[in-house]
Motif scaffolding. Structure first.
Motif, PDB file in Angstrom:
ATOM      1  N   GLU A  46      26.599  13.634 -26.965  1.00 26.06           N
ATOM      2  CA  GLU A  46      26.262  13.144 -28.357  1.00 26.06           C
ATOM      3  C   GLU A  46      26.348  11.837 -28.383  1.00 26.06           C
ATOM      4  O   GLU A  46      25.606  11.244 -29.172  1.00 26.06           O
ATOM      5  CB  GLU A  46      27.314  14.031 -29.300  1.00 26.06           C
ATOM      6  N   LEU A  47      27.331  11.044 -27.466  1.00 32.02           N
ATOM      7  CA  LEU A  47      27.480   9.793 -27.917  1.00 32.02           C
ATOM      8  C   LEU A  47      26.834   8.749 -26.884  1.00 32.02           C
ATOM      9  O   LEU A  47      26.946   7.386 -26.926  1.00 32.02           O
ATOM     10  CB  LEU A  47      28.985   9.454 -27.816  1.00 32.02           C
ATOM     11  N   ASP A  48      26.754   9.176 -25.741  1.00 30.76           N
ATOM     12  CA  ASP A  48      26.240   8.526 -24.567  1.00 30.76           C
ATOM     13  C   ASP A  48      24.724   9.062 -24.040  1.00 30.76           C
ATOM     14  O   ASP A  48      24.509   9.919 -23.610  1.00 30.76           O
ATOM     15  CB  ASP A  48      27.070   8.654 -23.341  1.00 30.76           C
ATOM     16  N   PRO A  49      23.722   8.308 -24.454  1.00 32.31           N
ATOM     17  CA  PRO A  49      22.238   8.723 -24.080  1.00 32.31           C
ATOM     18  C   PRO A  49      22.072   8.969 -22.585  1.00 32.31           C
ATOM     19  O   PRO A  49      21.282   9.636 -22.080  1.00 32.31           O
ATOM     20  CB  PRO A  49      21.430   7.447 -24.478  1.00 32.31           C
ATOM     21  N   GLN A  50      22.740   8.183 -21.820  1.00 33.04           N
ATOM     22  CA  GLN A  50      22.645   8.261 -20.375  1.00 33.04           C
ATOM     23  C   GLN A  50      23.048   9.399 -19.990  1.00 33.04           C
ATOM     24  O   GLN A  50      22.602  10.386 -19.138  1.00 33.04           O
ATOM     25  CB  GLN A  50      23.556   7.356 -19.562  1.00 33.04           C
ATOM     26  N   ARG A  51      24.330  10.037 -20.346  1.00 32.38           N
ATOM     27  CA  ARG A  51      25.006  11.488 -20.094  1.00 32.38           C
ATOM     28  C   ARG A  51      24.115  12.544 -20.689  1.00 32.38           C
ATOM     29  O   ARG A  51      23.691  13.412 -19.830  1.00 32.38           O
ATOM     30  CB  ARG A  51      26.395  11.590 -20.599  1.00 32.38           C
TER      31      ARG A  51
ATOM     32  N   ASP B 129      16.164   3.087 -23.396  1.00 32.39           N
ATOM     33  CA  ASP B 129      16.837   1.746 -23.440  1.00 32.39           C
ATOM     34  C   ASP B 129      18.203   1.841 -22.539  1.00 32.39           C
ATOM     35  O   ASP B 129      18.632   0.980 -21.844  1.00 32.39           O
ATOM     36  CB  ASP B 129      16.972   1.047 -24.786  1.00 32.39           C
ATOM     37  N   SER B 130      18.713   3.116 -22.495  1.00 36.47           N
ATOM     38  CA  SER B 130      20.029   3.312 -21.951  1.00 36.47           C
ATOM     39  C   SER B 130      19.704   3.695 -20.564  1.00 36.47           C
ATOM     40  O   SER B 130      20.886   3.991 -19.685  1.00 36.47           O
ATOM     41  CB  SER B 130      20.797   4.063 -22.801  1.00 36.47           C
TER      42      SER B 130
END
Length: 626
Positions: free
Chosen positions: A161-166, A532-533
């Motif tokens: 939810e919080l980390d686009p990479q994950r 971008d992430s």
């Protein structure tokens, strides 16, 4: 596999569970098959080295003394302890307070082999369509509360939810389920991806009850925001004290729940670990010379060759030691931002490689201690070489119409400089390529006829020491009419510009494990180009690359994995997305001589500080830390 570094642990357990379950089979309809057995560990290729009844890993000293302090350096400032916060700079050492479900050892050729930490056992079916983890019943948070299945599912949901990479990395997870209070299942939207059960084991687990509670002021915590409140963990260390942007002190947890796990025996020996932050590399090195911290990894070949002549080295108080680096490959180079129109033509990109004189730079700046990067997996068996053959050729035939013809007819090599004659020949070839791409050389300027503007390239960097190699490159570019612009910025601006894709070129390094997989989508995949992430800094959008990444991910054995990775490497190279720079295949270290390590070191890591210990006898001779 994901390339972030972790501390490696193991738990031994795992009983077979009898019974049958209906699973999707090959061919028509469904077949009945035995449920997969619970295992204490797993490997991508074959069987893990260590059995369930192992007492400790081979490379540790099980009698290592506990206690003492080690001081480490960290680059940059910090303003948060929250590993999921998307704003702010994470404090060093925070990873030591947390744990994941499973983690690898340090001495296996199959570095994807994993052993239980918070999870005592794992199981998955033959088609890899799901994975279950069973938590160790002894696993506890530092406040004594048990680690639960609810913590695992909550941690996963918050991470994506919080980390686009994950979220991108775990995109194939279709469903998460709490089977019982100690068992979690992750179901996938694809089958046949052998890596998916492994990467779920890498998930860092956070305490739901703590993050959903209140702080000492009675205010509700927010996992989405930065915080300097020391968080609750389950690992071998906790945060003892800190000074924002200056220092973090970790202390060993005396009643740590996993102390007697086989993977813990002989590990985490220091009573205290201090991380001291430095904003400048030069200041940091001077601090090391002045005994302000204990252990230094030298990344500058020039500095390694020229700057270790201070008194403490000469009298033995500081010890230099080189460890072979067999654990990873790397692509380091000038990453060209393909989002810029001027880099769209591969002939322009290739011309920039002809202008880079690695050999002269290596001799003058780095005392010939560097090796030229010739692969996206440099230094490993995954690097392509020669012409494709066998299984690699079979894989490449499937994308023949989508790749440069040279992939099949020429071995990729970098231009070789090192002498005035060779450099002049390379620059002539660069001019030829630029003219073929439509540029014209007028009044010693490389002009785009469509705009009348000179071709210019801004080099973005954050360390002034980079100019030692940038300046010679700039002179060569000027010689062929290109205008180089050197842009030195601070760390925050550098990070923001890279994230915002606001750059022409910059030096970056992508580390590679020996078992590449899903992370290749983030590095080179088309879907990641506009994220971008992501780590697709170059903005690569290439259907052939996407197809070859899938070949890597869905490889069914090591032979196919190696062949597919070499095919991917070859296609990336022949598209000239990066001007390859250099690498070293060893880790150069210097330390104040107050520490010891096992006689038999792990093959794939220095193991520092995890398996090292404070040696009082050595410290007494080196003016022990007061």
């Amino acid at each position: 596999m994901v390339f972030t570094w972790r501390f490696f642990k193991q738990a031994a357990a795992g009983l077979a569970l009898a019974g049958a379950v209906s699973v999707s089979g090959l061919g028509n309809g469904a077949v009945q098959a035995q449920e997969p057995e619970w295992q204490h560990g797993s490997a991508l290729n074959g069987t893990p080295k260590y059995a369930a009844d192992v007492e400790h890993f081979d490379y540790v000293n099980p009698e290592a003394p506990k206690g003492g302090t080690v001081r480490l350096a960290a680059s940059g400032s910090f303003d948060t302890f929250n590993i999921l916060a998307q704003k702010g700079n994470l404090a060093p050492g925070v990873a030591l307070i947390y744990e994941s479900l499973m983690e690898p050892s340090l001495d296996e050729e199959d570095i994807s082999a994993q052993y239980g930490v918070l999870a005592e056992a794992v199981r998955f079916p033959d088609d890899y369509s799901w994975v279950e983890y069973r938590l160790n019943p002894d696993a506890r948070w530092h406040d004594g509360e048990p680690v639960t299945a609810e913590d695992v599912v909550w941690s996963f949901k918050k991470a994506i939810e919080l980390d686009p990479q994950r979220k991108f990395y775990y995109q194939n997870v279709e469903k998460t389920e709490i089977v019982d209070e100690r068992t979690i299942r992750f179901s996938f939207d694809v089958s046949g991806n052998r890596e998916l059960p492994k990467i779920m084991g890498q998930l860092t687990i956070l305490p739901k009850h703590w993050w959903e509670g209140t702080d000492d002021k009675g205010e509700a915590r927010d996992i989405s925001r930065s915080t300097l409140e020391p968080p609750l963990g389950s690992g071998p260390y906790r945060i003892k004290d800190f000074s924002p942007s200056r220092q973090v002190i970790l202390e060993r947890v005396d009643d740590y729940w996993g102390e007697d796990l086989p993977i813990r025996v002989g590990a985490n020996n220091f009573g205290e670990i201090r991380y001291i932050s430095f904003l400048d590399d030069s200041v940091q090195f001077e601090a090391f010379k002045g005994d302000q911290y204990d252990y230094h990894v030298e990344r500058s070949s020039s500095q390694w060759a020229k700057r270790y002549d201070f008194p403490a080295v000469k009298d033995g108080r500081v010890v230099k030691e080189i460890f072979p680096d067999k654990s990873r490959g790397v692509m380091q180079g000038f990453f060209l931002n393909l989002r810029r129109e001027k880099f769209q033509d591969p002939r322009v990109r290739r011309a920039l490689n002809f202008a880079y004189d690695f050999e002269t730079t290596n001799e003058i700046v780095s005392a010939n201690l560097l090796k030229r990067v010739n692969s996206y997996f440099a230094g490993t068996e995954l690097a392509s070489s020669g012409l494709p053959e066998g299984k690699e050729l079979e894989i490449l035939e499937e994308v023949r119409d989508l790749v440069p013809p040279e992939v099949f007819t020429e071995e990729y090599t970098n231009p070789v400089g090192g002498s005035p004659d060779k450099v002049r020949a390379n620059l002539r070839e660069a001019v030829k390529l630029l003219r073929e791409a439509g540029y014209e050389l007028k009044d010693r300027k490389m002009i785009d006829p469509a705009t009348g503007e000179q071709l210019s390239i801004e080099f973005l960097y954050r360390d002034k020491a980079s100019e030692r190699s940038l300046l010679p490159y700039s002179k060569n570019l000027e010689a062929i009419g290109i205008k180089p612009i050197l842009r030195l910025v601070d760390t925050s601006q550098f990070i923001n510009r890279i994230r915002g894709r606001d750059f022409d070129t910059t030096v970056l390094a992508i580390g590679q494990s020996l078992s590449p997989g899903n992370e290749q989508r983030e590095y080179w995949g088309s879907e990641a180009a506009d994220n971008d992430s992501s780590a697709n800094y170059a903005g690569i959008r290439n259907p052939a690359v996407d197809k070859l990444i899938d070949k890597v991910i869905f490889a069914q054995d090591r032979e196919t994995l190696v062949a597919a990775t070499r095919a991917l490497d070859r296609v990336l190279l022949w598209n000239h997305y990066v001007v390859p720079q250099f690498y070293v295949d060893e880790t150069r270290t210097a330390r104040w001589n107050r520490f010891a390590h096992p006689e038999s070191m792990p093959e794939y890591s220095t193991g520092f500080p995890t398996i090292w210990w404070y040696d009082e006898a050595l410290a007494a001779k080196t003016e022990a830390l007061k």
